[in-house]
Design an enzyme around this catalytic site. Structure first.
Site, short mmCIF file in Angstrom:
data_model
loop_
_atom_site.label_atom_id
_atom_site.label_comp_id
_atom_site.label_asym_id
_atom_site.label_seq_id
_atom_site.Cartn_x
_atom_site.Cartn_y
_atom_site.Cartn_z
N CYS A 1 11.04 -13.52 0.47
CA CYS A 1 11.69 -14.83 0.48
C CYS A 1 12.41 -15.03 -0.84
O CYS A 1 11.80 -14.96 -1.92
CB CYS A 1 10.65 -15.93 0.70
SG CYS A 1 11.35 -17.59 0.71
N PHE B 1 2.96 -18.19 1.16
CA PHE B 1 1.91 -18.98 1.80
C PHE B 1 1.24 -18.25 2.97
O PHE B 1 0.00 -18.29 3.07
CB PHE B 1 2.49 -20.32 2.28
CG PHE B 1 1.49 -21.13 3.05
CD1 PHE B 1 0.41 -21.71 2.42
CD2 PHE B 1 1.62 -21.28 4.42
CE1 PHE B 1 -0.53 -22.45 3.14
CE2 PHE B 1 0.70 -22.01 5.15
CZ PHE B 1 -0.39 -22.60 4.50
N TYR C 1 6.00 -20.02 -5.36
CA TYR C 1 5.83 -19.23 -4.14
C TYR C 1 6.67 -19.83 -3.02
O TYR C 1 7.08 -21.00 -3.08
CB TYR C 1 4.36 -19.15 -3.73
CG TYR C 1 3.80 -20.42 -3.13
CD1 TYR C 1 3.86 -20.67 -1.76
CD2 TYR C 1 3.20 -21.38 -3.93
CE1 TYR C 1 3.35 -21.84 -1.21
CE2 TYR C 1 2.67 -22.55 -3.40
CZ TYR C 1 2.74 -22.78 -2.04
OH TYR C 1 2.23 -23.94 -1.50
N CYS C 2 6.91 -19.03 -1.97
CA CYS C 2 7.67 -19.55 -0.83
C CYS C 2 7.15 -18.92 0.45
O CYS C 2 5.95 -18.92 0.70
CB CYS C 2 9.17 -19.37 -1.02
SG CYS C 2 9.73 -17.67 -1.29
N ARG C 3 8.04 -18.38 1.28
CA ARG C 3 7.66 -17.99 2.65
C ARG C 3 6.98 -16.64 2.76
O ARG C 3 6.27 -16.38 3.73
CB ARG C 3 8.91 -17.99 3.54
CG ARG C 3 9.43 -19.38 3.83
CD ARG C 3 10.76 -19.32 4.53
NE ARG C 3 11.17 -20.64 5.02
CZ ARG C 3 12.42 -20.93 5.39
NH1 ARG C 3 13.34 -19.99 5.34
NH2 ARG C 3 12.70 -22.15 5.81
#
Length: 218
Positions: free
Chosen positions: A183, A207, A177-179
């Site tokens: 993303c 997140f 996962y990221c932003r």
């Protein structure tokens, strides 16, 4: 001259919010601020803007109620004013994907080519984390990870992932996962992992969406 009706006055204020969202640079800044509180200088660097330009965008969004700020010594720090700002951005995404051909083309091209599988939902990931069946990989920069992350997540920024593959387990699935929803870090991470023999999926959202859903963070 008669004064505007309460409805007209409200709509005028809502229009100010809409105008504050009406620039691609501001959407980039909002995505960055969804990760953590940041200074003007940090935002300028991360969004590839001059400090003066970034400051102008920030002041406009603060006046529209999207951001709040505080002073810390010589720095001015900004953060999102309300989790509902994320809902507003998500609504923009949904409308764009459903109704704008250019958006569908980009999503169907760049993003779907890198990951045609359905992402794992927050509910499914929560259950699998409880059972210890998955490795959670945070591919955001270190400062964003330190400000908050999913419980038990491993932080390997995308730029370092290729060098750190040997440290990741191959006996269970990895969820990256990221932003946020668009993303590219998570898409690129999943593509790299699969190319190297890992079972990998990405989280639906990132997140900020996880945190906004009231799920636990570390």
């Amino acid at each position: 001259m008669s004064s505007p009706s309460p409805k007209a006055a409200l709509f005028a204020q809502f229009a100010e919010i809409a105008k504050a969202l009406g620039h691609a640079h501001r959407l980039v800044i909002l995505e960055l601020l969804a990760q953590r509180e940041r200074s003007v200088e940090d935002l300028a660097t991360s969004s590839r803007l001059s400090v003066a330009n970034a400051s102008q965008h920030l002041r406009l969004m603060r006046r529209a109620g999207l951001l709040v700020s505080r002073r810390d010594g010589k720095q001015i720090l900004y953060r999102l004013s309300d989790p509902a700002v994320l809902d507003l951005i998500a609504a923009l995404h949904r409308v764009g994907e459903r109704n704008i051909a250019e958006v569908r083309e980009i999503v169907g091209g760049y993003f779907r080519k890198r990951d045609s599988l359905e992402p794992i939902t927050r509910e499914e990931l929560t259950a699998r984390m409880k059972d210890g069946q998955v490795t959670v990989l945070d591919v955001r920069p270190e400062d964003e990870f330190e400000a908050g992350h999913l419980p038990h997540a491993i932080n390997t920024p995308l730029r370092e992932l290729a060098k750190q593959l040997r440290l990741l387990p191959k006996d269970r699935e990895i969820v990256a996962y990221c932003r946020g929803h668009y993303c590219v870090f998570a898409f690129e991470a999943v593509a790299l992992l699969r190319e190297n023999g890992f079972r990998a999926r990405r989280l639906d959202g990132g997140f900020p969406e996880w945190k906004a859903a009231g799920l636990p963070v570390a």
